[in-house]
Design a protein around this motif. Structure first.
Motif, PDB file in Angstrom:
ATOM      1  N   LYS A  66       0.136  10.444  -9.484  1.00 51.31           N
ATOM      2  CA  LYS A  66      -0.545  10.812  -8.233  1.00 51.31           C
ATOM      3  C   LYS A  66      -0.777   9.568  -7.361  1.00 51.31           C
ATOM      4  O   LYS A  66      -0.922   9.669  -6.151  1.00 51.31           O
ATOM      5  CB  LYS A  66      -1.868  11.478  -8.609  1.00 51.31           C
ATOM      6  CG  LYS A  66      -2.414  12.486  -7.668  1.00 51.31           C
ATOM      7  CD  LYS A  66      -1.477  13.547  -7.233  1.00 51.31           C
ATOM      8  CE  LYS A  66      -1.485  14.822  -8.016  1.00 51.31           C
ATOM      9  NZ  LYS A  66      -0.464  15.779  -7.494  1.00 51.31           N
ATOM     10  N   TRP A  67      -0.853   8.405  -7.986  1.00 49.35           N
ATOM     11  CA  TRP A  67      -1.056   7.160  -7.246  1.00 49.35           C
ATOM     12  C   TRP A  67       0.267   6.433  -6.981  1.00 49.35           C
ATOM     13  O   TRP A  67       0.486   5.939  -5.891  1.00 49.35           O
ATOM     14  CB  TRP A  67      -1.971   6.222  -8.038  1.00 49.35           C
ATOM     15  CG  TRP A  67      -3.431   6.525  -7.952  1.00 49.35           C
ATOM     16  CD1 TRP A  67      -4.347   5.898  -7.161  1.00 49.35           C
ATOM     17  CD2 TRP A  67      -4.154   7.543  -8.667  1.00 49.35           C
ATOM     18  NE1 TRP A  67      -5.591   6.448  -7.352  1.00 49.35           N
ATOM     19  CE2 TRP A  67      -5.513   7.460  -8.263  1.00 49.35           C
ATOM     20  CE3 TRP A  67      -3.804   8.520  -9.608  1.00 49.35           C
ATOM     21  CZ2 TRP A  67      -6.502   8.302  -8.769  1.00 49.35           C
ATOM     22  CZ3 TRP A  67      -4.786   9.364 -10.107  1.00 49.35           C
ATOM     23  CH2 TRP A  67      -6.107   9.252  -9.691  1.00 49.35           C
ATOM     24  N   TYR A  68       1.111   6.369  -8.018  1.00 50.62           N
ATOM     25  CA  TYR A  68       2.218   5.405  -7.980  1.00 50.62           C
ATOM     26  C   TYR A  68       3.615   5.990  -7.832  1.00 50.62           C
ATOM     27  O   TYR A  68       4.570   5.228  -7.710  1.00 50.62           O
ATOM     28  CB  TYR A  68       2.191   4.560  -9.266  1.00 50.62           C
ATOM     29  CG  TYR A  68       0.948   3.713  -9.399  1.00 50.62           C
ATOM     30  CD1 TYR A  68       0.477   2.976  -8.314  1.00 50.62           C
ATOM     31  CD2 TYR A  68       0.256   3.630 -10.605  1.00 50.62           C
ATOM     32  CE1 TYR A  68      -0.653   2.188  -8.430  1.00 50.62           C
ATOM     33  CE2 TYR A  68      -0.875   2.839 -10.730  1.00 50.62           C
ATOM     34  CZ  TYR A  68      -1.326   2.121  -9.631  1.00 50.62           C
ATOM     35  OH  TYR A  68      -2.448   1.335  -9.743  1.00 50.62           O
ATOM     36  N   PRO A 116     -10.982   3.704  -4.801  1.00 47.66           N
ATOM     37  CA  PRO A 116     -11.504   4.943  -4.202  1.00 47.66           C
ATOM     38  C   PRO A 116     -10.364   5.920  -3.901  1.00 47.66           C
ATOM     39  O   PRO A 116      -9.274   5.504  -3.482  1.00 47.66           O
ATOM     40  CB  PRO A 116     -12.164   4.456  -2.905  1.00 47.66           C
ATOM     41  CG  PRO A 116     -12.462   3.012  -3.148  1.00 47.66           C
ATOM     42  CD  PRO A 116     -11.407   2.500  -4.078  1.00 47.66           C
ATOM     43  N   ALA A 117     -10.611   7.192  -4.135  1.00 47.76           N
ATOM     44  CA  ALA A 117      -9.538   8.192  -4.033  1.00 47.76           C
ATOM     45  C   ALA A 117      -8.907   8.238  -2.649  1.00 47.76           C
ATOM     46  O   ALA A 117      -7.745   8.617  -2.503  1.00 47.76           O
ATOM     47  CB  ALA A 117     -10.106   9.560  -4.402  1.00 47.76           C
ATOM     48  N   ASP A 118      -9.676   7.859  -1.622  1.00 49.84           N
ATOM     49  CA  ASP A 118      -9.115   7.986  -0.273  1.00 49.84           C
ATOM     50  C   ASP A 118      -8.436   6.696   0.207  1.00 49.84           C
ATOM     51  O   ASP A 118      -8.073   6.577   1.377  1.00 49.84           O
ATOM     52  CB  ASP A 118     -10.187   8.440   0.717  1.00 49.84           C
ATOM     53  CG  ASP A 118     -11.351   7.460   0.778  1.00 49.84           C
ATOM     54  OD1 ASP A 118     -11.347   6.490  -0.015  1.00 49.84           O
ATOM     55  OD2 ASP A 118     -12.242   7.660   1.619  1.00 49.84           O
ATOM     56  N   SER A 119      -8.244   5.718  -0.692  1.00 40.62           N
ATOM     57  CA  SER A 119      -7.542   4.489  -0.290  1.00 40.62           C
ATOM     58  C   SER A 119      -6.038   4.749  -0.230  1.00 40.62           C
ATOM     59  O   SER A 119      -5.519   5.619  -0.927  1.00 40.62           O
ATOM     60  CB  SER A 119      -7.770   3.375  -1.306  1.00 40.62           C
ATOM     61  OG  SER A 119      -9.119   3.075  -1.383  1.00 40.62           O
ATOM     62  N   ASP A 120      -5.363   3.931   0.579  1.00 40.39           N
ATOM     63  CA  ASP A 120      -3.901   3.997   0.606  1.00 40.39           C
ATOM     64  C   ASP A 120      -3.358   3.043  -0.448  1.00 40.39           C
ATOM     65  O   ASP A 120      -3.594   1.832  -0.365  1.00 40.39           O
ATOM     66  CB  ASP A 120      -3.375   3.584   1.988  1.00 40.39           C
ATOM     67  CG  ASP A 120      -3.801   4.572   3.059  1.00 40.39           C
ATOM     68  OD1 ASP A 120      -4.147   5.718   2.692  1.00 40.39           O
ATOM     69  OD2 ASP A 120      -3.809   4.190   4.245  1.00 40.39           O
ATOM     70  N   VAL A 121      -2.658   3.569  -1.432  1.00 40.02           N
ATOM     71  CA  VAL A 121      -2.111   2.708  -2.489  1.00 40.02           C
ATOM     72  C   VAL A 121      -0.614   2.534  -2.272  1.00 40.02           C
ATOM     73  O   VAL A 121       0.044   3.370  -1.643  1.00 40.02           O
ATOM     74  CB  VAL A 121      -2.375   3.282  -3.904  1.00 40.02           C
ATOM     75  CG1 VAL A 121      -3.836   3.275  -4.241  1.00 40.02           C
ATOM     76  CG2 VAL A 121      -1.800   4.679  -4.043  1.00 40.02           C
ATOM     77  N   ASN A 122      -0.093   1.440  -2.816  1.00 43.61           N
ATOM     78  CA  ASN A 122       1.343   1.198  -2.705  1.00 43.61           C
ATOM     79  C   ASN A 122       2.081   1.843  -3.860  1.00 43.61           C
ATOM     80  O   ASN A 122       1.637   1.779  -5.006  1.00 43.61           O
ATOM     81  CB  ASN A 122       1.622  -0.304  -2.700  1.00 43.61           C
ATOM     82  CG  ASN A 122       1.552  -0.860  -1.285  1.00 43.61           C
ATOM     83  OD1 ASN A 122       1.963  -0.200  -0.334  1.00 43.61           O
ATOM     84  ND2 ASN A 122       1.026  -2.059  -1.153  1.00 43.61           N
TER      85      ASN A 122
END
Ligand code: SF4
Length: 441
Positions: free
Chosen positions: A22-24, A116-122
């Motif tokens: 979900k993040w990466y 935080p869940a609403d951060s933009d991750v790479n």
């Protein structure tokens, strides 16, 4: 640490529903602006206005941020139902959540947990398709992924008299899959290149380009040129899925990627005329020549089989051909995976009658017995072959839904009769072993 231990000791400690995909990880269809985290959750639309100012929103959509927040609270996002169903089978069940998370360092999982869940991750792993341009119209594909399929529907109209779920894939041209013309500016493609140039090329571990046929897209060549002109700036592994068919310029690919580490993935699950029937547009001898050219040039080729009802008559012969290449070029240079087609379900191997399934199961079991002891097979290749043998076992995998089977048989017959007319083919000529059953449908 085995898979179950990883789930219990690493993932569940972060949260009982945590999944690093979900993040990466993402698949992004840039032609239409749709994205998903892995192949299971339904795809959703990226906001085209927002990505022009912040291209990282191609991946960091509101939907994914909501899903991350749920995972951090230990709740289960509805779109990940595929994994929850498997986990609900028992406390020891291992779902794809494990496999999709294991590929990242444990520190990266903790970093995601603490972001935080609403951060933009790479992103770390990404699959993209620029458009649906493709010179093939394979029987198990549809107009959402192939312009040649679009032409079939435009010329001949919808496939008719289909009854099973998913029939609508063959009844219209899926214009929403390609809302922008090939020469028109597309905000998603522009955003991707903006993101790539700014920071994605630094953070991404693996970029896989798929299609359509990606080597028919000018955007793919633009990206290949970027890698060639910026050697040393990015450590991203580049992988390209290509059908290696007519109009694919393998020698241009070899020249353009000279000295670069590019992995080539290609699809095949049968040989000769049978392969050409399933993958309409294929020239099997040319495909072999192209694979050979890549291998002669020192490249690695990964063959992805989509195992369907029609390929089983010649799949063992394809495996023999792959083994011959392995013997010539080495175990690492030619790999295969056997992926079981589940959709469209009327083309699944499970529609075959028991005696044919059993015959194909025995052929494959014999193939595995003959080859298992040799070092040229990877463990995953042995496991995939065994998994397919088990899948074909009438006792282990009975026809799952007897109620659906008449509809699936109807669709098999209706689809291939229309496919034959539209594509100038003849099912019975290509598949004599299936003829008696096919005629009885
Ligand atoms: S939880 Fe399962 S379905 Fe959801 S993103 Fe992870 S692997 Fe995919």
């Amino acid at each position: 640490m085995n898979d179950l231990e990883f789930r219990q000791q690493v993932l569940d400690e972060l949260s009982p529903s945590f999944c690093a995909a979900k993040w990466y990880n993402a698949t992004i269809w840039l032609g239409s602006g749709m994205t998903t985290s892995c192949h299971h959750p339904p795809a959703h639309l990226v906001d085209k206005d927002k990505v022009t100012t912040n291209p990282r929103l191609l991946h960091n959509t509101d939907q994914k941020k909501q899903d991350r927040a749920q995972m951090l609270r230990g709740e289960r996002p509805a779109g990940c139902e595929y994994c929850w169903k498997i986990e609900d089978m028992g406390v020891n069940a291992v779902s794809d959540r494990v496999y999709k998370s294991k590929i990242y360092p444990i520190e990266a999982l903790h970093e995601a947990r603490n972001t935080p869940a609403d951060s933009d991750v790479n992103l770390r792993t990404l699959e993209i398709a620029f458009d649906r341009t493709c010179q093939f119209a394979c029987s198990y594909c549809n107009p959402a992924f192939s312009t040649t399929w679009v032409n079939d529907i435009r010329r001949n109209g919808p496939y008719q008299y289909l009854e099973s779920d998913g029939r609508n894939h063959f009844t219209h041209t899926h214009d929403s899959a390609q809302p922008y013309g090939i020469r028109e500016s597309n905000p998603y493609v522009d955003a991707f290149f903006a993101w790539w140039e700014s920071d994605l090329h630094r953070t991404l571990q693996e970029l896989r380009i798929t299609g359509g046929e990606p080597l028919m897209s000018a955007h793919t060549w633009r990206l290949i040129d970027w890698f060639r002109d910026n050697q040393g700036r990015s450590s991203t592994r580049l992988a390209i899925n290509s059908n290696l068919g007519p109009q694919v310029d393998v020698y241009r690919l070899l020249d353009s990627t000279e000295g670069m580490d590019v992995e080539i993935y290609t699809s095949m699950e049968a040989v000769g005329k049978q392969a050409e029937y399933i993958r309409d547009g294929l020239d099997y001898p040319l495909w072999r020549q192209n694979v050979q050219a890549l291998l002669d040039a020192g490249r690695t080729v990964h063959c992805m089989a989509t195992v369907n009802a029609l390929c089983l008559t010649t799949l063992p012969r394809l495996l023999n051909e792959l083994v011959e290449w392995k013997r010539t070029y080495g175990r690492e240079r030619v790999n295969f995976t056997l992926n079981i087609l589940r959709f469209p379900s009327f083309q699944s191997a499970l529609v075959l009658p028991d005696q044919l399934r059993e015959q194909f199961r025995r052929d494959l079991a014999q193939w595995l017995t003959d080859h298992r002891g040799y070092s040229y097979l990877h463990e995953h290749e042995i496991n995939h072959t065994q998994r397919l043998i088990d899948y074909l076992d009438v006792v282990k995998t009975p026809h799952s839904d007897a109620f659906e089977m008449p509809k699936l048989h109807n669709d098999f017959r209706q689809f291939y009769r229309q496919y034959d007319q539209r594509r100038g083919k003849n099912f019975a000529e290509y598949f004599p072993k299936l003829k008696e059953w096919y005629d009885s449908l």
